[in-house]
Design a protein around this motif. Structure first.
Motif, PDB file in Angstrom:
ATOM      1  N   VAL A 129     -34.309  37.370  22.602  1.00  0.00           N
ATOM      2  CA  VAL A 129     -34.762  38.015  21.366  1.00  0.00           C
ATOM      3  C   VAL A 129     -36.102  38.711  21.619  1.00  0.00           C
ATOM      4  CG1 VAL A 129     -35.444  37.662  18.964  1.00  0.00           C
ATOM      5  CG2 VAL A 129     -33.610  36.285  19.955  1.00  0.00           C
ATOM      6  N   THR A 130     -36.196  39.960  21.200  1.00  0.00           N
ATOM      7  CA  THR A 130     -37.448  40.716  21.295  1.00  0.00           C
ATOM      8  C   THR A 130     -37.982  40.949  19.889  1.00  0.00           C
ATOM      9  OG1 THR A 130     -36.743  41.855  23.315  1.00  0.00           O
ATOM     10  CG2 THR A 130     -38.541  42.852  22.068  1.00  0.00           C
ATOM     11  N   ILE A 131     -39.213  40.550  19.674  1.00  0.00           N
ATOM     12  CA  ILE A 131     -39.843  40.639  18.350  1.00  0.00           C
ATOM     13  C   ILE A 131     -41.060  41.550  18.440  1.00  0.00           C
ATOM     14  CG2 ILE A 131     -40.900  39.346  16.461  1.00  0.00           C
ATOM     15  CD1 ILE A 131     -39.473  36.844  17.944  1.00  0.00           C
ATOM     16  N   LYS A 132     -41.048  42.629  17.678  1.00  0.00           N
ATOM     17  CA  LYS A 132     -42.179  43.546  17.639  1.00  0.00           C
ATOM     18  C   LYS A 132     -42.848  43.441  16.274  1.00  0.00           C
ATOM     19  CE  LYS A 132     -40.210  46.927  20.897  1.00  0.00           C
ATOM     20  NZ  LYS A 132     -39.862  48.363  21.105  1.00  0.00           N
ATOM     21  N   ARG A 133     -44.168  43.242  16.303  1.00  0.00           N
ATOM     22  CA  ARG A 133     -44.904  43.099  15.039  1.00  0.00           C
ATOM     23  C   ARG A 133     -46.257  43.777  15.137  1.00  0.00           C
ATOM     24  NH1 ARG A 133     -45.480  36.857  14.127  1.00  0.00           N
ATOM     25  NH2 ARG A 133     -45.939  36.992  16.355  1.00  0.00           N
ATOM     26  N   VAL A 134     -46.758  44.237  14.014  1.00  0.00           N
ATOM     27  CA  VAL A 134     -48.129  44.714  13.920  1.00  0.00           C
ATOM     28  C   VAL A 134     -48.902  43.689  13.110  1.00  0.00           C
ATOM     29  CG1 VAL A 134     -49.678  46.516  13.089  1.00  0.00           C
ATOM     30  CG2 VAL A 134     -47.463  47.138  14.057  1.00  0.00           C
ATOM     31  N   CYS A 145     -47.893  43.373  18.747  1.00  0.00           N
ATOM     32  CA  CYS A 145     -47.320  42.275  19.524  1.00  0.00           C
ATOM     33  C   CYS A 145     -45.864  42.549  19.878  1.00  0.00           C
ATOM     34  CB  CYS A 145     -47.388  40.959  18.743  1.00  0.00           C
ATOM     35  SG  CYS A 145     -49.044  40.470  18.224  1.00  0.00           S
ATOM     36  N   VAL A 146     -45.543  42.368  21.150  1.00  0.00           N
ATOM     37  CA  VAL A 146     -44.164  42.430  21.612  1.00  0.00           C
ATOM     38  C   VAL A 146     -43.864  41.095  22.290  1.00  0.00           C
ATOM     39  CG1 VAL A 146     -42.466  43.628  23.024  1.00  0.00           C
ATOM     40  CG2 VAL A 146     -44.334  44.923  21.966  1.00  0.00           C
ATOM     41  N   ASP A 147     -43.065  40.262  21.639  1.00  0.00           N
ATOM     42  CA  ASP A 147     -42.761  38.919  22.141  1.00  0.00           C
ATOM     43  C   ASP A 147     -41.290  38.807  22.515  1.00  0.00           C
ATOM     44  OD1 ASP A 147     -45.382  37.663  21.628  1.00  0.00           O
ATOM     45  OD2 ASP A 147     -44.878  37.975  19.517  1.00  0.00           O
ATOM     46  N   GLN A 148     -41.019  38.050  23.566  1.00  0.00           N
ATOM     47  CA  GLN A 148     -39.648  37.790  23.983  1.00  0.00           C
ATOM     48  C   GLN A 148     -39.434  36.290  24.126  1.00  0.00           C
ATOM     49  OE1 GLN A 148     -39.203  40.211  27.610  1.00  0.00           O
ATOM     50  NE2 GLN A 148     -37.838  41.559  26.464  1.00  0.00           N
ATOM     51  N   VAL A 149     -38.324  35.802  23.555  1.00  0.00           N
ATOM     52  CA  VAL A 149     -37.985  34.381  23.645  1.00  0.00           C
ATOM     53  C   VAL A 149     -36.482  34.248  23.860  1.00  0.00           C
ATOM     54  CG1 VAL A 149     -39.873  33.670  22.129  1.00  0.00           C
ATOM     55  CG2 VAL A 149     -37.635  34.161  21.151  1.00  0.00           C
ATOM     56  N   ASN A 150     -36.106  33.104  24.403  1.00  0.00           N
ATOM     57  CA  ASN A 150     -34.684  32.789  24.511  1.00  0.00           C
ATOM     58  C   ASN A 150     -34.183  32.428  23.112  1.00  0.00           C
ATOM     59  OD1 ASN A 150     -32.119  31.581  25.040  1.00  0.00           O
ATOM     60  ND2 ASN A 150     -32.788  31.053  27.114  1.00  0.00           N
ATOM     61  N   VAL A 221     -41.198  29.594  27.886  1.00  0.00           N
ATOM     62  CA  VAL A 221     -40.463  29.784  26.623  1.00  0.00           C
ATOM     63  C   VAL A 221     -40.862  31.040  25.863  1.00  0.00           C
ATOM     64  CG1 VAL A 221     -39.973  27.330  26.300  1.00  0.00           C
ATOM     65  CG2 VAL A 221     -42.120  28.296  25.415  1.00  0.00           C
ATOM     66  N   LEU A 222     -41.941  31.679  26.277  1.00  0.00           N
ATOM     67  CA  LEU A 222     -42.395  32.863  25.549  1.00  0.00           C
ATOM     68  C   LEU A 222     -43.092  33.823  26.500  1.00  0.00           C
ATOM     69  CD1 LEU A 222     -43.189  34.509  22.977  1.00  0.00           C
ATOM     70  CD2 LEU A 222     -45.174  32.993  22.755  1.00  0.00           C
ATOM     71  N   PHE A 223     -42.653  35.078  26.458  1.00  0.00           N
ATOM     72  CA  PHE A 223     -43.349  36.146  27.176  1.00  0.00           C
ATOM     73  C   PHE A 223     -43.887  37.110  26.140  1.00  0.00           C
ATOM     74  CE2 PHE A 223     -43.471  40.443  28.950  1.00  0.00           C
ATOM     75  CZ  PHE A 223     -44.331  40.232  30.024  1.00  0.00           C
ATOM     76  N   SER A 224     -45.178  37.363  26.183  1.00  0.00           N
ATOM     77  CA  SER A 224     -45.781  38.237  25.185  1.00  0.00           C
ATOM     78  C   SER A 224     -46.573  39.360  25.835  1.00  0.00           C
ATOM     79  CB  SER A 224     -46.689  37.438  24.234  1.00  0.00           C
ATOM     80  OG  SER A 224     -47.746  36.836  24.943  1.00  0.00           O
ATOM     81  N   LYS A 225     -46.497  40.515  25.192  1.00  0.00           N
ATOM     82  CA  LYS A 225     -47.279  41.677  25.601  1.00  0.00           C
ATOM     83  C   LYS A 225     -47.982  42.175  24.351  1.00  0.00           C
ATOM     84  CE  LYS A 225     -46.892  46.068  28.122  1.00  0.00           C
ATOM     85  NZ  LYS A 225     -45.968  47.019  28.801  1.00  0.00           N
ATOM     86  N   ASN A 226     -49.256  41.844  24.259  1.00  0.00           N
ATOM     87  CA  ASN A 226     -50.014  42.154  23.053  1.00  0.00           C
ATOM     88  C   ASN A 226     -51.043  43.250  23.318  1.00  0.00           C
ATOM     89  OD1 ASN A 226     -48.613  40.146  21.731  1.00  0.00           O
ATOM     90  ND2 ASN A 226     -50.196  38.602  22.032  1.00  0.00           N
TER      91      ASN A 226
END
Length: 242
Positions: A129-134, A145-150, A221-226
């Motif tokens: 799952v890729t989650i993009k948020r401001v 924020c661009v976060d990726q999780v299983n 468990v979490l990869f983030s690119k902020n």
């Protein structure tokens, strides 16, 4: 006000005087300084002495000089955090006495690629799952924020992420507890997507924080690119001699 003669170099006195004026509110953040001619005349020093003082102040990140435009007092970051401290963006904003929020949310999922399989040590049939948020501070966009999780680790509705941190979402059922992260910081002058989303132009640099978050058992468990606005955030690290 004229600079008084003493045993120190004149440019050092000029630096001290300008810093005192800044503290006293004579110069405002992002406000243009008087011209070099006017400032040198006010301080009673040569333009060469003034320029040396301004050069040092620019090196200290107190002012910014724009060629053909002028000299400006650089805005101080609203948020400062030790890079050795593992905390969510929401916590950093709250610690600064501001209210965190989210004004943009995009959630997508796809089968694990070779890259994500290597990152998460997951299987081909797993969904990432890729989650993009401001993220906002008192309504102002400050972090993209661009976060990726299983997908199997995210047991919550996507809408919950509008108000809660990704840490809270992952640790909701108590089976996951993030204890450490490996982080890399990269300066970016301008990013077409992130800069436009954060409403900052080419003169506002970004700090990109890449992080791999691990549980106490060593599972990533979490990869983030902020993307952090560099005029709003400052990161520091405590180094100890060994």
């Amino acid at each position: 006000m004229m600079i008084k003669a003493d045993q120190r170099h004149l440019y050092v006195q000029v630096i001290e005087h300008i810093k005192q004026d800044i503290e006293a509110g004579v110069f405002k953040e992002n406000e243009k300084f008087p011209s070099e001619f006017e400032l040198a005349r006010t301080l009673g020093v040569s333009r060469a002495t003034l320029r040396e003082a301004l050069r040092v102040l620019e090196e200290e990140k107190i002012i910014v000089r724009k060629h053909g435009v002028g000299t400006f007092l650089k805005a101080r970051p609203l948020f400062s955090s030790g890079i050795e401290e593992l905390s969510s963006v929401s916590s950093m904003i709250r610690d600064a006495g501001m209210e965190p929020g989210t004004i943009f949310l995009e959630v997508s999922d796809a089968l694990a690629t070779e890259e994500s399989i290597e990152k998460f040590r997951c299987n081909q049939e797993d969904s990432i799952v890729t989650i993009k948020r401001v993220r906002t501070a008192d309504g102002e966009p400050v972090v993209y924020c661009v976060d990726q999780v299983n997908a199997k680790n995210l047991q919550t509705e996507a809408t919950v992420l509008m108000k809660n941190s990704i840490f809270d979402a992952l640790e909701k059922d108590g089976l996951i507890h993030i204890t450490q992260a490996i982080a890399h910081i990269e300066p970016v002058g301008y990013d077409h997507e992130a800069s436009s989303i954060l409403r900052c132009g080419v003169d506002v640099p970004l700090l990109v924080l890449l992080q791999k978050h691990y549980t106490e058992t060593g599972e990533m468990v979490l990869f983030s690119k902020n993307y952090f606005r560099a005029d709003k955030f400052n990161f520091h690290v405590v180094r100890k001699r060994v």
